[in-house]
Design a protein around this motif. Structure first.
Motif, short mmCIF file in Angstrom:
data_model
loop_
_atom_site.label_atom_id
_atom_site.label_comp_id
_atom_site.label_asym_id
_atom_site.label_seq_id
_atom_site.Cartn_x
_atom_site.Cartn_y
_atom_site.Cartn_z
N GLY A 214 28.80 15.63 31.30
CA GLY A 214 29.57 15.50 30.07
C GLY A 214 30.14 16.80 29.56
N GLN A 215 29.63 17.92 30.08
CA GLN A 215 30.10 19.23 29.64
C GLN A 215 31.54 19.47 30.09
N ARG A 216 32.36 20.07 29.21
CA ARG A 216 33.72 20.40 29.62
C ARG A 216 33.72 21.77 30.32
N VAL A 217 34.42 21.80 31.44
CA VAL A 217 34.46 23.03 32.23
C VAL A 217 35.88 23.31 32.72
N VAL A 218 36.13 24.58 33.01
CA VAL A 218 37.32 24.99 33.76
C VAL A 218 36.90 25.12 35.22
N VAL A 219 37.73 24.59 36.13
CA VAL A 219 37.44 24.63 37.57
C VAL A 219 38.38 25.64 38.23
N THR A 220 37.80 26.61 38.92
CA THR A 220 38.60 27.64 39.57
C THR A 220 38.40 27.60 41.09
N LEU A 221 39.20 28.37 41.80
CA LEU A 221 39.02 28.46 43.27
C LEU A 221 38.07 29.58 43.65
N ILE A 222 37.51 30.30 42.64
CA ILE A 222 36.68 31.47 42.94
C ILE A 222 35.26 31.00 43.27
N LYS A 223 35.00 30.86 44.57
CA LYS A 223 33.69 30.42 45.04
C LYS A 223 32.92 31.67 45.46
N ALA A 224 31.79 31.91 44.82
CA ALA A 224 31.07 33.16 45.01
C ALA A 224 29.66 32.88 45.51
N CYS A 225 29.21 33.65 46.51
CA CYS A 225 27.86 33.45 47.05
C CYS A 225 26.81 34.13 46.16
N ASN A 226 27.27 35.07 45.32
CA ASN A 226 26.38 35.84 44.44
C ASN A 226 25.35 36.67 45.20
N ALA A 227 25.59 36.91 46.49
CA ALA A 227 24.64 37.68 47.29
C ALA A 227 25.30 38.78 48.10
N CYS A 228 26.57 38.62 48.48
CA CYS A 228 27.23 39.65 49.30
C CYS A 228 27.48 40.89 48.46
N ILE A 229 27.88 41.96 49.10
CA ILE A 229 28.00 43.24 48.39
C ILE A 229 29.11 43.19 47.33
N ASN A 230 30.18 42.43 47.59
CA ASN A 230 31.26 42.34 46.61
C ASN A 230 30.84 41.52 45.39
N CYS A 231 30.14 40.41 45.63
CA CYS A 231 29.61 39.65 44.48
C CYS A 231 28.62 40.51 43.69
N ALA A 232 27.76 41.21 44.44
CA ALA A 232 26.71 41.99 43.78
C ALA A 232 27.27 43.15 42.96
N THR A 233 28.48 43.61 43.31
CA THR A 233 29.07 44.72 42.56
C THR A 233 30.15 44.24 41.61
#
Ligand SMILES: [Zn+2]
Ligand SMILES: [Zn+2]
Length: 361
Positions: free
Chosen positions: A81-100
């Protein structure tokens, strides 16, 4: 498995076809979002033209807002039921770019089981991890951000791409500081957001460059202090005259090669060129390397405004709610899913800002 209606690309440069597709249930870490609105971005059109290749049949659309209709195992940060914006930015949250803090260049884009299939079982590509030209999407939870309930979805959906790309390009990637001078090449959907990003960041002067006088007028309404027609001979001279110097930040918000080649001419000593517009694959630009080498200039590629969506989208939604960010004014047309080909044709004419598809929910 819910059956949904979606606009499918079956051949490049052909109209999209409305088909009934099956959407699988969300897996671990995924959510299903029933869409309220999706905007048409130039990237969708470039994909549908085959400019960047990709497999078919495919569903494009990546600038969406809606409500969570189902959550997969392990999803605790979002509720139904929560309203959200949906983006194409899929992030693993673990690689060096996500981590920085750079999830737009996440290096870990592992494929996942296809969410979309035709009733006969053939796979339909969910392009850009979204496939939002459809009544519902199943996406990774890293791609969504909760947004306020009391704001219109056709404005909120713009936060998914054009707005973060323009504002983030100026502030996150361009590192614009208060008092700096800015040139924005292209006053379309992304360019207008680069302009309002420069205004929000406290730019001293903001020069908009566009081929259309009408778009320069719109640019002024979004915060440009000067307008230069790109059709003039040596338009950079006009910009230099307005500023008395080269710009600190030049944002290229269109994919046209001449815009990329001319951008360096607008830059001052130590200037930064932010490369936002996406030319077709294989297109080449020519420039004189000695100029940036000698003048200490920088060329910065900016994908999706280097956005961190959980930080940037709530910030921009608040600015919008406070009247400090223009979103309603970006919406130039409202259409149904059945009218999507007309909406795309209207976007192609270049006059439209953002055309938005509204779903009956
Ligand atoms: Zn886009
Ligand atoms: Zn990553």
């Amino acid at each position: 498995m819910p059956r949904i209606r979606a606009a499918v690309c079956t051949a490049f440069n052909q109209p999209l076809a409305i088909e009934a597709l099956d959407l699988r249930a969300p897996l671990a870490g995924e959510v299903e979002v029933t869409l309220e609105a999706v905007a048409i971005c130039h990237s969708d059109i470039s994909y549908a033209e085959g400019a960047w290749g990709g497999d078919l049949p495919a569903v494009y659309g990546h600038e969406a807002a809606g409500r969570i209709s189902s959550t997969g195992p392990g999803v605790t940060a979002f509720t139904q039921g929560q309203r959200v914006v949906v983006t194409l930015i899929k992030a693993c949250n673990a690689c060096i770019n996500c981590a920085t803090g750079h999830p737009t260049i996440c290096e870990n884009q592992a494929p996942r089981p296809a969410p979309l299939t035709r009733p006969d079982g053939t796979e339909v590509i969910q392009s850009m991890h979204c496939g939002a030209f459809a009544e519902r999407v199943v996406v990774d939870q890293s791609q969504i951000v909760a947004v306020p309930d009391n704001l219109p979805p056709e404005s909120l959906c713009l936060l998914a791409c054009g707005v973060i790309t323009g504002i983030g390009g100026m502030i996150n990637a361009g590192r614009l500081k208060p008092g700096e001078d800015v040139v924005v090449i292209g006053a379309g959907g992304v360019g207008l957001n680069a302009i309002q990003g420069a205004r929000i960041a406290g730019a001293r002067r903001i020069v908009a460059v566009d081929m259309s006088e009408a778009k320069l007028d719109t640019a002024r309404a979004f915060g440009a202090t000067h307008g230069v027609l790109g059709t003039e001979k040596s338009p950079w001279r006009k910009a230099m005259k307005a500023l008395g110097r080269g710009a600190d930040v030049v944002a290229v918000t269109v994919g046209a090669i001449p815009a990329y080649e001319q951008a360096l001419r607008y830059m001052g000593w130590g200037g930064r060129m932010v490369m936002i517009g996406m030319p077709h694959s294989g297109a080449m630009a020519q420039y004189e390397p000695v100029v940036p080498a000698f003048m200490g200039q920088h060329m910065i590629g900016s994908k999706m405004g280097d956005a961190v969506i959980s930080r940037d989208i709530p910030w921009m939604a608040d600015l919008y709610a406070q009247g400090r960010l223009k979103l309603d004014e970006l919406v130039s047309g409202r259409w149904s899913l059945d009218q999507i080909n007309e909406a795309i044709a209207d976007t192609r004419t270049g006059g439209a800002r953002r055309n938005v598809i509204l779903f009956d929910t």
